[in-house]
Motif scaffolding. Structure first.
Motif, PDB file in Angstrom:
ATOM      1  N   GLN A  66      12.513  -0.824  -5.643  1.00 58.36           N
ATOM      2  CA  GLN A  66      13.323  -0.889  -4.421  1.00 58.36           C
ATOM      3  C   GLN A  66      12.535  -1.526  -3.277  1.00 58.36           C
ATOM      4  O   GLN A  66      13.085  -2.275  -2.471  1.00 58.36           O
ATOM      5  CB  GLN A  66      13.814   0.501  -4.027  1.00 58.36           C
ATOM      6  CG  GLN A  66      14.892   1.025  -4.974  1.00 58.36           C
ATOM      7  CD  GLN A  66      15.444   2.345  -4.483  1.00 58.36           C
ATOM      8  OE1 GLN A  66      16.281   2.388  -3.583  1.00 58.36           O
ATOM      9  NE2 GLN A  66      14.956   3.424  -5.052  1.00 58.36           N
ATOM     10  N   HIS A  67      11.238  -1.202  -3.212  1.00 56.40           N
ATOM     11  CA  HIS A  67      10.417  -1.869  -2.188  1.00 56.40           C
ATOM     12  C   HIS A  67      10.254  -3.353  -2.508  1.00 56.40           C
ATOM     13  O   HIS A  67      10.140  -4.172  -1.600  1.00 56.40           O
ATOM     14  CB  HIS A  67       9.066  -1.174  -2.024  1.00 56.40           C
ATOM     15  CG  HIS A  67       9.160  -0.020  -1.072  1.00 56.40           C
ATOM     16  ND1 HIS A  67       9.032  -0.168   0.292  1.00 56.40           N
ATOM     17  CD2 HIS A  67       9.433   1.285  -1.292  1.00 56.40           C
ATOM     18  CE1 HIS A  67       9.203   1.011   0.876  1.00 56.40           C
ATOM     19  NE2 HIS A  67       9.443   1.912  -0.060  1.00 56.40           N
ATOM     20  N   ASP A  68      10.241  -3.702  -3.780  1.00 58.47           N
ATOM     21  CA  ASP A  68      10.175  -5.126  -4.130  1.00 58.47           C
ATOM     22  C   ASP A  68      11.425  -5.854  -3.629  1.00 58.47           C
ATOM     23  O   ASP A  68      11.346  -6.981  -3.149  1.00 58.47           O
ATOM     24  CB  ASP A  68      10.010  -5.301  -5.651  1.00 58.47           C
ATOM     25  CG  ASP A  68       8.611  -4.901  -6.128  1.00 58.47           C
ATOM     26  OD1 ASP A  68       7.700  -4.783  -5.285  1.00 58.47           O
ATOM     27  OD2 ASP A  68       8.438  -4.693  -7.335  1.00 58.47           O
ATOM     28  N   GLN A  90      11.229   3.140  -9.917  1.00 60.83           N
ATOM     29  CA  GLN A  90      12.394   2.749  -9.106  1.00 60.83           C
ATOM     30  C   GLN A  90      12.004   2.597  -7.642  1.00 60.83           C
ATOM     31  O   GLN A  90      12.543   1.747  -6.933  1.00 60.83           O
ATOM     32  CB  GLN A  90      13.523   3.774  -9.263  1.00 60.83           C
ATOM     33  CG  GLN A  90      14.108   3.765 -10.673  1.00 60.83           C
ATOM     34  CD  GLN A  90      15.107   4.891 -10.886  1.00 60.83           C
ATOM     35  OE1 GLN A  90      16.246   4.784 -10.448  1.00 60.83           O
ATOM     36  NE2 GLN A  90      14.691   5.952 -11.549  1.00 60.83           N
ATOM     37  N   HIS A  91      11.070   3.433  -7.185  1.00 59.57           N
ATOM     38  CA  HIS A  91      10.613   3.307  -5.807  1.00 59.57           C
ATOM     39  C   HIS A  91       9.943   1.950  -5.589  1.00 59.57           C
ATOM     40  O   HIS A  91      10.244   1.240  -4.626  1.00 59.57           O
ATOM     41  CB  HIS A  91       9.646   4.450  -5.470  1.00 59.57           C
ATOM     42  CG  HIS A  91       9.128   4.384  -4.071  1.00 59.57           C
ATOM     43  ND1 HIS A  91       7.866   3.933  -3.776  1.00 59.57           N
ATOM     44  CD2 HIS A  91       9.727   4.653  -2.882  1.00 59.57           C
ATOM     45  CE1 HIS A  91       7.704   3.963  -2.452  1.00 59.57           C
ATOM     46  NE2 HIS A  91       8.811   4.395  -1.896  1.00 59.57           N
ATOM     47  N   GLU A  92       9.055   1.580  -6.502  1.00 61.74           N
ATOM     48  CA  GLU A  92       8.363   0.288  -6.355  1.00 61.74           C
ATOM     49  C   GLU A  92       9.369  -0.863  -6.424  1.00 61.74           C
ATOM     50  O   GLU A  92       9.310  -1.795  -5.619  1.00 61.74           O
ATOM     51  CB  GLU A  92       7.281   0.126  -7.440  1.00 61.74           C
ATOM     52  CG  GLU A  92       6.524  -1.192  -7.316  1.00 61.74           C
ATOM     53  CD  GLU A  92       5.139  -1.179  -7.970  1.00 61.74           C
ATOM     54  OE1 GLU A  92       4.713  -0.120  -8.480  1.00 61.74           O
ATOM     55  OE2 GLU A  92       4.485  -2.232  -7.958  1.00 61.74           O
ATOM     56  N   ALA A 151       0.827  -1.209   0.000  1.00 61.49           N
ATOM     57  CA  ALA A 151       0.000   0.000   0.000  1.00 61.49           C
ATOM     58  C   ALA A 151       0.864   1.263   0.000  1.00 61.49           C
ATOM     59  O   ALA A 151       0.473   2.288  -0.568  1.00 61.49           O
ATOM     60  CB  ALA A 151      -0.952  -0.008   1.194  1.00 61.49           C
ATOM     61  N   HIS A 152       2.059   1.190   0.599  1.00 60.04           N
ATOM     62  CA  HIS A 152       2.983   2.338   0.593  1.00 60.04           C
ATOM     63  C   HIS A 152       3.410   2.672  -0.839  1.00 60.04           C
ATOM     64  O   HIS A 152       3.473   3.846  -1.218  1.00 60.04           O
ATOM     65  CB  HIS A 152       4.197   2.017   1.465  1.00 60.04           C
ATOM     66  CG  HIS A 152       5.373   2.922   1.257  1.00 60.04           C
ATOM     67  ND1 HIS A 152       5.453   4.195   1.807  1.00 60.04           N
ATOM     68  CD2 HIS A 152       6.522   2.749   0.562  1.00 60.04           C
ATOM     69  CE1 HIS A 152       6.603   4.753   1.450  1.00 60.04           C
ATOM     70  NE2 HIS A 152       7.280   3.898   0.695  1.00 60.04           N
ATOM     71  N   VAL A 153       3.684   1.638  -1.612  1.00 63.05           N
ATOM     72  CA  VAL A 153       4.044   1.818  -3.023  1.00 63.05           C
ATOM     73  C   VAL A 153       2.898   2.533  -3.756  1.00 63.05           C
ATOM     74  O   VAL A 153       3.116   3.479  -4.519  1.00 63.05           O
ATOM     75  CB  VAL A 153       4.355   0.429  -3.636  1.00 63.05           C
ATOM     76  CG1 VAL A 153       4.100   0.389  -5.118  1.00 63.05           C
ATOM     77  CG2 VAL A 153       5.792   0.009  -3.300  1.00 63.05           C
TER      78      VAL A 153
HETATM   79 FE    FE Z   1       9.326   4.040   0.174  1.00 63.10          FE
END
Ligand code: FE
Ligand code: AVJ
Length: 439
Positions: free
Chosen positions: A142-144, A138-140, A52-54
């Motif tokens: 990195q969370h992956d 890139q954010h998603e 959900a943060h993504v």
């Molecule tokens: Fe983040």
């Protein structure tokens, strides 16, 4: 024509968004709902928080900022603000349950695809070259990678599967000389480079030797067998204090067996492959190994010069092998395999000087702290990078087998606390060049 270029960029952005989402879904669909809301380690968020943060970051930057649209949900921003709640506290928050989180990220994504159709992808700095979309991809991703680390910490039967990495091959040399010269560090031209990679600037780097490969499990085991964990001579003062406090005696996930070592990797207990780069060591362990071996960790400018500088042209490349985007022959990236690959597995990915596996396999701990480059400007928000400058962090470079190629360029900068071991981090060694060796 220019319009064709923008259309191509739009297609590429849509593909990258889709690839990132497919990975997030695969990582969260692999376990049941109980598992998604549970905290597998105090070091990590519940997987459902990451998901959900993504979506929430995507809503903030692409739906609201780039798109200028009404909020999808304005009541949950605080829950998914990483600065408001420490990872350890996130399971106690009134988080969106799995089904709602999945619906939320889908709804945001539908709006984003519409915003993408209408964005000029030029003009405004946030949109130029698709930057905001690239930042969110890139954010998603990195969370992956963070979710992949959560999977590694999770107890229970294996739920992730991938083919084994390609075989290794002997390398012609264990180390190479990188002669003294200044080089262009960072970038001012890469459209999706994040604020901390900018701007390009000349840095003089003295002559040094760098290992052609990361330190292997076999080499690291020799350090253990030689009593390296029990000899304060090899450790910094802080490192030794932490080694004592945490009772470190081997990389995380290693298990002592009757006749050697085993490791647990995504739920599988198996013998440790001797020629794979060691992974799941903290900065202090990396530094102690290097001292024991009569060597040291590279600095961040040394690493980037080894990875990018082409002595034939004097130019800095985007990747060690050139400017071409990473393919499966270049580097072990993108969770294509669920482990580092043995040394020598990527001859096509070597740098001009003959340094292998700089990109992919394992993040490499460096003896440098996190600061902005000269001329740094926070963009588009202070909390991406600047809030961490001068903190208790060490730099990591090169990406791991769990890093997506979209964050695999050799200017990409990562950082973490020097005690962290759950990330996919290893290291390689370097040393100063003596005057006799340069004569
Ligand atoms: Fe983040
Ligand atoms: C750059 C990997 C340290 O995961 O904390 C994710 C990336 N920033 N959400 C992190 C990030 C905001 C960051 N690292």
């Amino acid at each position: 024509t220019e319009t064709a270029g923008i259309e191509q960029l739009r297609t590429r952005v849509a593909e990258q968004l889709e690839r990132a989402r497919a990975r997030s879904i695969a990582l969260t669909d692999a376990v049941d709902d109980d598992d998604l809301v549970r905290q597998h380690s105090k070091l990590m968020s519940p997987l459902v928080w990451d998901l959900a943060h993504v979506g929430n970051q995507e809503e903030l930057w692409l739906v609201r900022d780039v798109g200028g649209r009404e909020p999808v949900r304005c009541d949950i921003d605080n829950l998914y603000d990483a600065f408001q709640h420490a990872r350890a506290d996130r399971p106690a928050l009134p988080l969106l349950p799995p089904a709602e989180a999945r619906r939320y990220v889908r709804e945001v994504r539908d709006k984003v695809l519409d915003v993408l159709e209408r964005s000029p992808l030029e003009g405004r700095r946030l949109e130029a070259g698709g930057f905001a979309f690239g930042m969110i991809v890139q954010h998603e991703q990195q969370h992956d990678e963070t979710m992949l680390a959560t999977h590694q910490l999770r107890a229970g039967a294996p739920v992730l599967h991938a083919p084994p990495p390609p075989p290794g091959r002997p390398l012609p040399a264990a180390e190479v000389l990188i002669p003294a010269a200044s080089f262009a560090m960072g970038t001012s031209i890469d459209a999706w480079a994040l604020d901390n990679e900018r701007p390009a600037h000349e840095v003089f780097v003295d002559a040094f030797f760098i290992d052609t490969a990361p330190v292997t499990n076999a080499a690291y085991a020799a350090f253990i067998e030689a009593g390296g964990y029990d000899d304060p001579r090899w450790w910094s003062e802080r490192g030794w204090a932490y080694r004592q406090h945490a009772n470190l005696s081997a990389p995380r996930f290693w298990l002592r067996a009757a006749d050697g070592w085993l490791r647990r990797r995504f739920g599988v207990v198996e013998p440790i492959p001797p020629d794979e780069p060691v992974v799941h060591v903290c900065f202090h362990e990396a530094q102690a190994y290097a001292a024991w071996a009569g060597r040291r960790l590279p600095t961040e400018p040394e690493w980037e010069k080894a990875a990018r500088f082409d002595p034939a042209t004097g130019r800095s490349r985007r990747y060690p092998w050139g400017d071409e985007d990473p393919g499966p022959e270049h580097a072990n990236l993108g969770q294509r395999h669920l482990s580092p690959a043995p040394v020598g597995a990527y001859p096509a990915g070597a740098s001009p000087a003959g340094v292998h596996q700089l990109v992919g396999d394992v993040w490499e701990w460096l003896d440098s702290d996190f600061h902005g480059y000269p001329g740094f400007e926070p963009f588009p928000y202070r909390e991406y990078s600047e809030a961490f400058f001068g903190g208790d962090y060490k730099m990591l470079r090169g990406g791991s087998f769990g890093t997506d190629p979209v964050a695999g360029r050799a200017t990409f900068r990562n950082w973490d606390h020097p005690i962290r071991r759950q990330i996919f981090a290893g290291f390689r060694c370097a040393r100063d060049a003596s005057p006799e060796e340069l004569a």
